[in-house]
Enzyme design. Structure first.
Site, PDB file in Angstrom:
ATOM      1  N   ASP A 190      10.923  -0.806   8.322  1.00  0.00           N
ATOM      2  CA  ASP A 190      10.359  -1.249   7.045  1.00  0.00           C
ATOM      3  C   ASP A 190      10.756  -2.689   6.727  1.00  0.00           C
ATOM      4  O   ASP A 190       9.980  -3.431   6.112  1.00  0.00           O
ATOM      5  CB  ASP A 190      10.817  -0.319   5.916  1.00  0.00           C
ATOM      6  CG  ASP A 190      10.082   1.021   5.929  1.00  0.00           C
ATOM      7  OD1 ASP A 190       9.138   1.187   6.726  1.00  0.00           O
ATOM      8  OD2 ASP A 190      10.459   1.901   5.127  1.00  0.00           O
TER       9      ASP A 190
ATOM     10  N   PRO B 235      24.806  -1.845  16.312  1.00  0.00           N
ATOM     11  CA  PRO B 235      26.073  -1.164  16.535  1.00  0.00           C
ATOM     12  C   PRO B 235      26.490  -1.098  18.000  1.00  0.00           C
ATOM     13  O   PRO B 235      25.662  -0.880  18.883  1.00  0.00           O
ATOM     14  CB  PRO B 235      25.835   0.243  15.986  1.00  0.00           C
ATOM     15  CG  PRO B 235      24.358   0.417  16.024  1.00  0.00           C
ATOM     16  CD  PRO B 235      23.790  -0.947  15.753  1.00  0.00           C
TER      17      PRO B 235
ATOM     18  N   ASN C  95      18.251  -6.477  19.068  1.00  0.00           N
ATOM     19  CA  ASN C  95      18.732  -5.319  19.803  1.00  0.00           C
ATOM     20  C   ASN C  95      19.455  -4.462  18.770  1.00  0.00           C
ATOM     21  O   ASN C  95      20.620  -4.728  18.434  1.00  0.00           O
ATOM     22  CB  ASN C  95      19.677  -5.711  20.937  1.00  0.00           C
ATOM     23  CG  ASN C  95      20.099  -4.491  21.761  1.00  0.00           C
ATOM     24  OD1 ASN C  95      19.827  -3.355  21.371  1.00  0.00           O
ATOM     25  ND2 ASN C  95      20.747  -4.722  22.877  1.00  0.00           N
TER      26      ASN C  95
ATOM     27  N   ALA D  53      21.536   1.858  18.845  1.00  0.00           N
ATOM     28  CA  ALA D  53      21.097   3.223  18.540  1.00  0.00           C
ATOM     29  C   ALA D  53      20.207   3.303  17.301  1.00  0.00           C
ATOM     30  O   ALA D  53      19.408   4.242  17.169  1.00  0.00           O
ATOM     31  CB  ALA D  53      22.313   4.132  18.376  1.00  0.00           C
TER      32      ALA D  53
ATOM     33  N   SER E  42      19.515  -2.099  28.703  1.00  0.00           N
ATOM     34  CA  SER E  42      19.191  -1.031  29.655  1.00  0.00           C
ATOM     35  C   SER E  42      17.704  -0.677  29.565  1.00  0.00           C
ATOM     36  O   SER E  42      17.037  -1.013  28.570  1.00  0.00           O
ATOM     37  CB  SER E  42      20.036   0.207  29.354  1.00  0.00           C
ATOM     38  OG  SER E  42      19.712   0.722  28.074  1.00  0.00           O
TER      39      SER E  42
ATOM     40  N   HIS F  67      16.342  -4.526  24.731  1.00  0.00           N
ATOM     41  CA  HIS F  67      17.415  -3.634  25.171  1.00  0.00           C
ATOM     42  C   HIS F  67      17.905  -4.122  26.521  1.00  0.00           C
ATOM     43  O   HIS F  67      17.114  -4.557  27.368  1.00  0.00           O
ATOM     44  CB  HIS F  67      16.925  -2.187  25.299  1.00  0.00           C
ATOM     45  CG  HIS F  67      16.414  -1.660  24.011  1.00  0.00           C
ATOM     46  ND1 HIS F  67      17.244  -1.279  22.981  1.00  0.00           N
ATOM     47  CD2 HIS F  67      15.147  -1.505  23.560  1.00  0.00           C
ATOM     48  CE1 HIS F  67      16.500  -0.898  21.953  1.00  0.00           C
ATOM     49  NE2 HIS F  67      15.224  -1.034  22.273  1.00  0.00           N
TER      50      HIS F  67
ATOM     51  N   HIS G  19      16.441   3.975  17.506  1.00  0.00           N
ATOM     52  CA  HIS G  19      15.894   5.321  17.668  1.00  0.00           C
ATOM     53  C   HIS G  19      15.985   6.160  16.391  1.00  0.00           C
ATOM     54  O   HIS G  19      15.551   7.308  16.374  1.00  0.00           O
ATOM     55  CB  HIS G  19      16.635   6.042  18.807  1.00  0.00           C
ATOM     56  CG  HIS G  19      16.898   5.169  19.997  1.00  0.00           C
ATOM     57  ND1 HIS G  19      15.876   4.580  20.723  1.00  0.00           N
ATOM     58  CD2 HIS G  19      18.056   4.745  20.579  1.00  0.00           C
ATOM     59  CE1 HIS G  19      16.417   3.850  21.706  1.00  0.00           C
ATOM     60  NE2 HIS G  19      17.726   3.935  21.632  1.00  0.00           N
TER      61      HIS G  19
ATOM     62  N   ARG H 126      16.198   8.260  23.615  1.00  0.00           N
ATOM     63  CA  ARG H 126      16.097   6.789  23.636  1.00  0.00           C
ATOM     64  C   ARG H 126      14.669   6.307  23.887  1.00  0.00           C
ATOM     65  O   ARG H 126      14.393   5.107  23.909  1.00  0.00           O
ATOM     66  CB  ARG H 126      17.022   6.197  24.704  1.00  0.00           C
ATOM     67  CG  ARG H 126      18.490   6.428  24.435  1.00  0.00           C
ATOM     68  CD  ARG H 126      19.377   5.696  25.435  1.00  0.00           C
ATOM     69  NE  ARG H 126      20.655   6.370  25.551  1.00  0.00           N
ATOM     70  CZ  ARG H 126      21.702   6.164  24.746  1.00  0.00           C
ATOM     71  NH1 ARG H 126      21.626   5.277  23.779  1.00  0.00           N
ATOM     72  NH2 ARG H 126      22.833   6.831  24.908  1.00  0.00           N
TER      73      ARG H 126
HETATM   74  C1  DQA Z   1      20.629  -0.397  23.870  1.00  0.00           C
HETATM   75  C2  DQA Z   1      20.000   0.969  24.183  1.00  0.00           C
HETATM   76  C3  DQA Z   1      20.252   1.947  23.044  1.00  0.00           C
HETATM   77  O1  DQA Z   1      19.674   3.206  23.344  1.00  0.00           O
HETATM   78  C4  DQA Z   1      21.753   2.133  22.855  1.00  0.00           C
HETATM   79  O2  DQA Z   1      21.996   2.993  21.763  1.00  0.00           O
HETATM   80  C5  DQA Z   1      22.470   0.851  22.712  1.00  0.00           C
HETATM   81  C6  DQA Z   1      22.104  -0.279  23.568  1.00  0.00           C
HETATM   82  C7  DQA Z   1      20.459  -1.386  25.044  1.00  0.00           C
HETATM   83  O3  DQA Z   1      20.616  -2.574  24.804  1.00  0.00           O
HETATM   84  O4  DQA Z   1      20.208  -0.983  26.177  1.00  0.00           O
HETATM   85  O5  DQA Z   1      23.416   0.730  21.930  1.00  0.00           O
HETATM   86  O6  DQA Z   1      19.958  -0.952  22.751  1.00  0.00           O
END
Ligand code: DQA
Length: 151
Positions: free
Chosen positions: A87, A10, A74, A77, A102, A100, A80, A111
């Site tokens: 699964d 998302p 990736n 959210a 970030s 990720h 988390h 996170r």
């Molecule tokens: C993310 C980090 C996640 O915590 C966040 O919800 C994202 C992007 C990242 O690529 O840094 O949507 O996956």
């Protein structure tokens, strides 16, 4: 031929305009272009997908895993929150790398936990969109090894 599916969850469709201080200016199409070039050079069949829906992401994981493809995921959210994704990876015995853009560990506490990390071979985070390229470089030899072992 090694196959790799790059699966995006998302809000990653907003890459390039979404919180650029955190996620940078490269769009998801830009990420796909970079990876396509790498895949072509490496002789890897690349599938690149994005969805905002958890169920669809689960289906993408199942499809990749059952088809014998490696997964770079990736999950945004859902990383988390989603037991279902965890699964799915486990259920199809997928070789998966969590990525990720970030550094999630330098951000809010919520996170710091990933439901998927324990069923992935590894996690790459914090390198901007280069996280995807690092994951690609990591997954190809693992998939080649898996193919050799299965033969
Ligand atoms: C993310 C980090 C996640 O915590 C966040 O919800 C994202 C992007 C990242 O690529 O840094 O949507 O996956």
């Amino acid at each position: 031929m090694v196959a790799v599916h790059v699966l995006n969850g998302p809000n990653l469709n907003l890459l390039g305009t979404r919180e650029p201080a955190t996620y940078g200016a490269v769009t998801l199409a830009g990420v796909e272009e970079r990876l396509s070039r790498k895949a072509e050079a490496a002789g890897v069949a690349l599938t690149f997908r994005q969805t905002n829906s958890e169920g669809e992401l689960v289906s993408f994981v199942q499809e990749a895993g059952l088809g014998g493809a490696g997964i770079i995921i990736n999950a945004g959210a859902y990383t988390h929150t989603s037991v279902a994704l965890r699964d799915a990876i486990k259920g199809v015995d997928a070789l998966a790398i969590e990525v990720h853009i970030s550094n999630v560990h330098a951000r809010e506490d919520f996170r710091h936990h990933s439901y998927m990390a324990p069923v992935c071979v590894g996690v790459i985070c914090g390198f901007g969109v280069a996280s995807y390229e690092l994951a690609f470089d990591a997954i190809v030899p693992l998939m080649e090894k898996r193919a050799r072992t299965a033969a």
